[in-house]
Scaffold this motif. Structure first.
Motif, PDB file in Angstrom:
ATOM      1  N   ARG A  75       0.733  -1.234   0.033  1.00  0.00           N
ATOM      2  CA  ARG A  75      -0.009  -0.024  -0.027  1.00  0.00           C
ATOM      3  C   ARG A  75       0.791   1.137   0.003  1.00  0.00           C
ATOM      4  O   ARG A  75       0.595   2.278  -0.804  1.00  0.00           O
ATOM      5  CB  ARG A  75      -0.690   0.013   1.222  1.00  0.00           C
ATOM      6  CG  ARG A  75      -2.017  -1.046   1.041  1.00  0.00           C
ATOM      7  CD  ARG A  75      -2.991  -0.783   2.414  1.00  0.00           C
ATOM      8  NE  ARG A  75      -3.943  -1.841   2.211  1.00  0.00           N
ATOM      9  CZ  ARG A  75      -5.033  -1.986   1.382  1.00  0.00           C
ATOM     10  NH1 ARG A  75      -5.331  -1.033   0.450  1.00  0.00           N
ATOM     11  NH2 ARG A  75      -6.125  -2.756   1.724  1.00  0.00           N
ATOM     12  N   ASN A 236      -7.123   1.016   6.064  1.00  0.00           N
ATOM     13  CA  ASN A 236      -7.415  -0.051   5.016  1.00  0.00           C
ATOM     14  C   ASN A 236      -7.012  -1.499   5.822  1.00  0.00           C
ATOM     15  O   ASN A 236      -7.192  -2.578   5.040  1.00  0.00           O
ATOM     16  CB  ASN A 236      -6.321  -0.097   3.800  1.00  0.00           C
ATOM     17  CG  ASN A 236      -6.032   1.505   3.671  1.00  0.00           C
ATOM     18  OD1 ASN A 236      -5.290   2.074   4.077  1.00  0.00           O
ATOM     19  ND2 ASN A 236      -6.492   1.543   2.278  1.00  0.00           N
ATOM     20  N   GLU A 274      -3.128   4.086   1.296  1.00  0.00           N
ATOM     21  CA  GLU A 274      -3.362   4.060   0.280  1.00  0.00           C
ATOM     22  C   GLU A 274      -3.508   5.514  -0.495  1.00  0.00           C
ATOM     23  O   GLU A 274      -2.905   5.869  -1.609  1.00  0.00           O
ATOM     24  CB  GLU A 274      -4.499   3.074  -0.575  1.00  0.00           C
ATOM     25  CG  GLU A 274      -4.438   2.674  -1.936  1.00  0.00           C
ATOM     26  CD  GLU A 274      -5.217   1.753  -2.221  1.00  0.00           C
ATOM     27  OE1 GLU A 274      -5.583   1.452  -3.377  1.00  0.00           O
ATOM     28  OE2 GLU A 274      -5.772   0.907  -1.276  1.00  0.00           O
TER      29      GLU A 274
END
Length: 453
Positions: A75, A236, A274
């Motif tokens: 990421r 995330n 991200e």
């Protein structure tokens, strides 16, 4: 020698291994939230991105710089690659393999030269023995891929390095630093983490973080012009799949439960890796070593929230109750050995039996570094995506891509009743009902709930 892959495709292809029924596609069209940043072909599409609403500027010269990056499907690295190549930087990116959506995206970027291969090597006995390369520390039969590492920095002026537990992380991290110095890298940004035991002898070390800390010390020792970034907990990380530590377990009433050892009232640093790592790292490169060099450390986190506050924000975004329960880390699936040892140490560090939030060790080890959140991070990038926005815009899409369909279900009855006796964990707090907020997706209700097992 590593193989170089030059891809001509400019648009990220759709993943081949995810087949979405027509009913899902139709439901997506009825979703009141459009796909946000990084879910479309455009690399910088987000209502949160500060570039979106700025007036047009006169043309700028294309950056004549190349950035060396490892673990490019991760990421952090993928975030940097997207924003850096969008403004003209070239990237030399190491990928373990070309499998998966992110690896395909990276290899399809015309401004990326891919070097495919592992950062470690295996001798013949190790190949036959099928040795676990995620064990912490030196591993018999496992070496360092010096050929790939040397090639990685060829023609590069900048480097963003985020090592992982595949192979001997310390040996690989030191080899990368040596090769970068030999190649004359002008600015070396290393994604580090703390060794808590170095800050307080009563705190245990987290093995994977302690390895990064040792690599950081080595980078300083050899005199590389370096900056060290410490990343907060990824938004995330949350998933309904049964992965340990950040599993949001879906309940029969449609709510979620997140169980972890963190004190419910102790602040933790949060980050949408991200969306926000890439712009922040790029700004560090632009500011240069004059501002961020000499071994300076930067805490990359844009929100300081307790677990209960994080759940409340997540709930507002996703439109369903999310409850926090303090408890041990539950491991229900097979995980890499290195990560298993890390989780055991993390549970000792953030002791679930500690009743005083002030006694919880700071996530970044250094209290001063943690106190800099989010002020310093906002100096680098002023358009972060909050955990609430992540839950509203991205979480349902990632869950759907993982084969889950809860976002298509109609939740009937008084959603939010908890089936695990944690009413006391909520301290009597009531969820705020904000009309028009959160996720609204409607589709056919599934009859089979077996996927919850």
């Amino acid at each position: 020698m590593p193989s170089e892959v030059h891809a001509d495709l400019a648009i990220r292809p759709a993943p081949r291994d995810i087949k979405v029924p027509n009913t899902l596609l139709e439901a997506e069209r009825r979703h009141k939230h459009s796909r946000s940043s990084y879910s479309e072909a455009s690399t910088l599409v987000s209502r949160n991105n500060s570039l979106t609403f700025r007036p047009s500027k006169r043309s700028m010269p294309t950056p004549d710089k190349t950035i060396a990056v490892i673990n490019a499907a991760g990421r952090q690295a993928a975030s940097l690659i997207r924003v850096a190549t969008a403004v003209g930087y070239h990237v030399r990116a190491q990928l373990r393999n070309l499998e998966g959506v992110i690896a395909t995206e990276v290899a399809s970027n015309p401004n990326v030269t891919v070097l495919e291969g592992e950062l470690y090597t295996k001798d013949r006995p190790a190949e036959k023995a099928n040795i676990d390369v995620t064990k912490n520390g030196p591993i018999s039969g496992i070496g360092v891929n010096h050929a790939l590492i040397s090639e990685l920095f060829r023609g590069a002026q900048l480097a963003f390095i985020n090592t992982t537990f595949y192979g001997d992380e310390i040996a690989i991290g030191q080899a990368l630093a040596d090769a970068a110095k030999k190649a004359g890298i002008q600015h070396y940004i290393y994604s580090s983490m703390p060794d808590h035991h170095a800050y307080d002898k009563s705190w245990p070390s987290l093995p994977l973080w302690a390895s990064k800390h040792r690599v950081e010390d080595y980078v300083k020792k050899i005199g590389l012009p370096a900056t060290f970034v410490y990343t907060g907990i990824y938004n995330n990380n949350f998933t309904s799949l049964p992965y340990p530590l950040f599993c949001t377990e879906l309940q029969p009433d449609g709510s979620w439960i997140w169980q972890a050892p963190f004190h419910p009232h102790a602040k933790l640093p949060w980050l949408d890796a991200e969306h926000d790592v890439g712009p922040a790292i790029l700004q560090i490169f632009k500011d240069g070593v004059g501002k961020w060099g000499n071994g300076k450390r930067i805490a990359l986190a844009y929100e300081m929230l307790t677990p209960k506050e994080a759940c409340k924000e997540f709930s507002r975004g996703v439109g369903r109750p999310v409850h926090y329960v303090r408890g041990p880390i539950e491991v229900k699936v097979k995980i890499p050995e290195g990560y298993r040892i890390q989780l055991e140490a993390l549970e000792k560090l953030f002791d679930p039996e500690n009743d005083d939030p002030k006694k919880q060790p700071p996530y970044f080890g250094d209290r001063a570094l943690e106190a800099s959140c989010p002020t310093v991070a906002l100096e680098l990038w002023e358009g972060p995506r909050s955990i609430r926005e992540y839950a509203q815009e991205i979480f349902p899409l990632e869950e759907q891509a993982n084969g889950l369909t809860w976002m298509l279900d109609d939740v009937e009855g008084p959603v939010g009743n908890n089936h695990h006796d944690q009413a006391e964990e909520d301290d009597g707090e009531e969820e705020e009902d904000e009309e028009g907020d959160g996720l609204i997706m409607r589709g056919l209700k599934r009859e089979d709930e077996g996927w919850l097992a």
